[in-house]
Design a protein around this motif. Structure first.
Motif, short mmCIF file in Angstrom:
data_model
loop_
_atom_site.label_atom_id
_atom_site.label_comp_id
_atom_site.label_asym_id
_atom_site.label_seq_id
_atom_site.Cartn_x
_atom_site.Cartn_y
_atom_site.Cartn_z
N ASP A 161 -53.89 -25.27 20.41
CA ASP A 161 -52.56 -24.79 19.93
C ASP A 161 -52.62 -23.45 19.21
O ASP A 161 -53.47 -23.17 18.27
CB ASP A 161 -51.94 -26.02 19.07
CG ASP A 161 -50.35 -25.89 19.03
OD1 ASP A 161 -49.66 -24.77 19.62
OD2 ASP A 161 -49.84 -26.92 18.47
N THR A 203 -51.66 -21.34 15.70
CA THR A 203 -51.46 -21.39 14.59
C THR A 203 -50.52 -20.40 13.85
O THR A 203 -50.05 -19.47 14.47
CB THR A 203 -52.76 -21.20 13.63
OG1 THR A 203 -53.30 -20.00 13.77
CG2 THR A 203 -53.92 -22.28 14.14
N ASP A 204 -50.21 -20.48 12.81
CA ASP A 204 -49.19 -19.53 12.11
C ASP A 204 -49.76 -18.17 12.17
O ASP A 204 -49.12 -17.27 12.39
CB ASP A 204 -48.85 -19.84 10.63
CG ASP A 204 -48.08 -21.29 10.81
OD1 ASP A 204 -47.43 -21.43 11.70
OD2 ASP A 204 -47.92 -21.94 9.47
N ALA A 205 -51.05 -18.06 12.02
CA ALA A 205 -51.80 -16.70 11.85
C ALA A 205 -51.74 -15.96 13.31
O ALA A 205 -51.71 -14.81 13.57
CB ALA A 205 -53.22 -16.88 11.58
N ALA A 235 -48.54 -19.87 22.65
CA ALA A 235 -47.34 -19.81 22.07
C ALA A 235 -45.99 -20.53 22.78
O ALA A 235 -44.96 -21.14 22.20
CB ALA A 235 -46.82 -18.37 21.59
N ARG A 286 -49.32 -16.95 15.40
CA ARG A 286 -48.08 -16.34 15.77
C ARG A 286 -47.96 -15.01 15.01
O ARG A 286 -47.07 -14.08 15.77
CB ARG A 286 -46.89 -17.30 15.34
CG ARG A 286 -47.02 -18.76 16.12
CD ARG A 286 -46.03 -19.51 15.80
NE ARG A 286 -46.15 -20.74 16.44
CZ ARG A 286 -45.91 -21.14 17.66
NH1 ARG A 286 -45.05 -20.13 18.35
NH2 ARG A 286 -46.00 -22.27 18.17
N ALA A 287 -48.46 -14.70 13.90
CA ALA A 287 -48.15 -13.65 13.25
C ALA A 287 -48.87 -12.43 14.00
O ALA A 287 -48.46 -11.20 13.88
CB ALA A 287 -48.80 -13.79 11.84
N GLU A 288 -50.23 -12.68 14.44
CA GLU A 288 -50.66 -11.56 15.37
C GLU A 288 -49.84 -11.25 16.40
O GLU A 288 -49.78 -10.03 16.93
CB GLU A 288 -52.08 -12.07 15.77
CG GLU A 288 -52.81 -10.99 16.51
CD GLU A 288 -54.30 -11.22 16.73
OE1 GLU A 288 -54.91 -10.76 17.76
OE2 GLU A 288 -54.94 -11.69 15.79
#
Length: 208
Positions: A72, A74-76, A19, A78-80
Motif C-alpha cells: 500500500d 504511504t503518505d510519503a 495509489a 503520495r507526496a512523491e
C-alpha cells in the motif's frame, strides 16, 4: 518497455498503481501487462526488488495476507506522486506513443503473415487443380512406365507436406537467429510472439 521506464519511472508508475488501491506483486505485474495489451509484462525479478526498495525508502508498506505481501502507498509515496505529477503525465504520453509504435509493428508483421498465408492457399489450390486435371491411373496419380511396359502409380506433383515442413523449419531457424542476435527489444519480441500466435491459429484453421 525498458526505455519508457528508465530513470526511476517504473517506480513512479508503481506508486500510481498503488495509489489506486493496495496490491500484491502479482497484481501489479498483471496490471502492467494489461496496460500494454500483453506486449510487456515485467518479471517478478523486476517488480519485487523495486517494491522492497520503495518500502525501504518509506514510499510503500506491506501487510501479509494469504501468504502474500500486499503493498500500500504511504503518505510519503503520495507526496512523491504530487511532486512528480508532471513527470507522470509525460510518462503516460510516452506509454501511449510506445503502444502506438508496437501496434504499427505488429500490424506490419501481421500483414506479412497474411500475405504468406494467401500465397500458401494459392499454391495448395494450384496443386489441387493440377492433380484433378492430370490423367489418372490406379490410385489416382498420373501413370508412369513400370517394369515390362506396365504402368504404376506416380507420386503426386510435388511433395506439399515436405515443402510445408521445410518452410516451417526455415521460419524456426530465422526466428532463432534473429532472437539470439539480441538486437530486438523486449517489446518487439513480445509483439512478434503475438503475431506468431496468430499465424499458428491461421495455419491450424487452414490445414485442419
Amino acid at each position: 518497455m525498458s526505455a519508457v521506464f528508465s530513470h526511476g519511472r517504473l517506480r513512479l508508475y508503481l506508486l500510481k498503481l498503488l495509489a489506486e488501491g493496495p496490491r500484491h506483486g502479482y497484481e501489479l505485474i498483471r496490471l502492467l501487462e494489461n496496460r500494454f495489451h500483453g506486449l510487456y509484462a515485467p518479471s517478478a525479478g523486476t517488480i519485487y526488488p523495486r517494491l522492497q526498495r520503495m518500502e525501504a525508502d518509506g514510499l510503500v508498506s506491506h501487510t501479509a495476507s494469504g501468504g502474500r505481501k500486499v503493498y500500500d502507498i504511504t503518505d510519503a509515496g503520495r507526496a512523491e506522486l504530487v511532486q512528480r505529477a508532471a513527470e507522470l503525465e509525460a510518462l503516460e504520453t510516452d506509454i501511449n506513443a510506445s503502444l502506438a509504435d508496437l501496434s504499427t509493428l505488429a500490424d506490419e508483421v501481421e500483414q506479412g503473415v497474411h500475405g504468406s498465408v494467401r500465397d500458401l492457399k494459392k499454391e495448395l489450390k494450384e496443386a489441387g487443380r493440377q492433380a484433378r486435371s492430370a490423367p489418372t491411373w490406379g490410385w489416382g496419380y498420373p501413370p508412369r512406365p513400370g517394369a515390362a511396359g506396365t504402368a504404376r502409380p506416380a507420386p503426386p506433383p510435388g511433395d506439399v507436406v515436405a515443402e510445408l515442413e521445410e518452410k516451417a523449419a526455415q521460419l524456426l531457424a530465422e526466428v532463432r537467429r534473429l532472437a539470439r542476435a539480441g538486437r530486438a527489444s523486449q517489446e518487439t519480441m513480445r509483439a512478434t510472439l503475438v503475431v506468431l500466435d496468430g499465424a499458428i491459429d491461421q495455419v491450424r484453421r487452414l490445414l485442419r
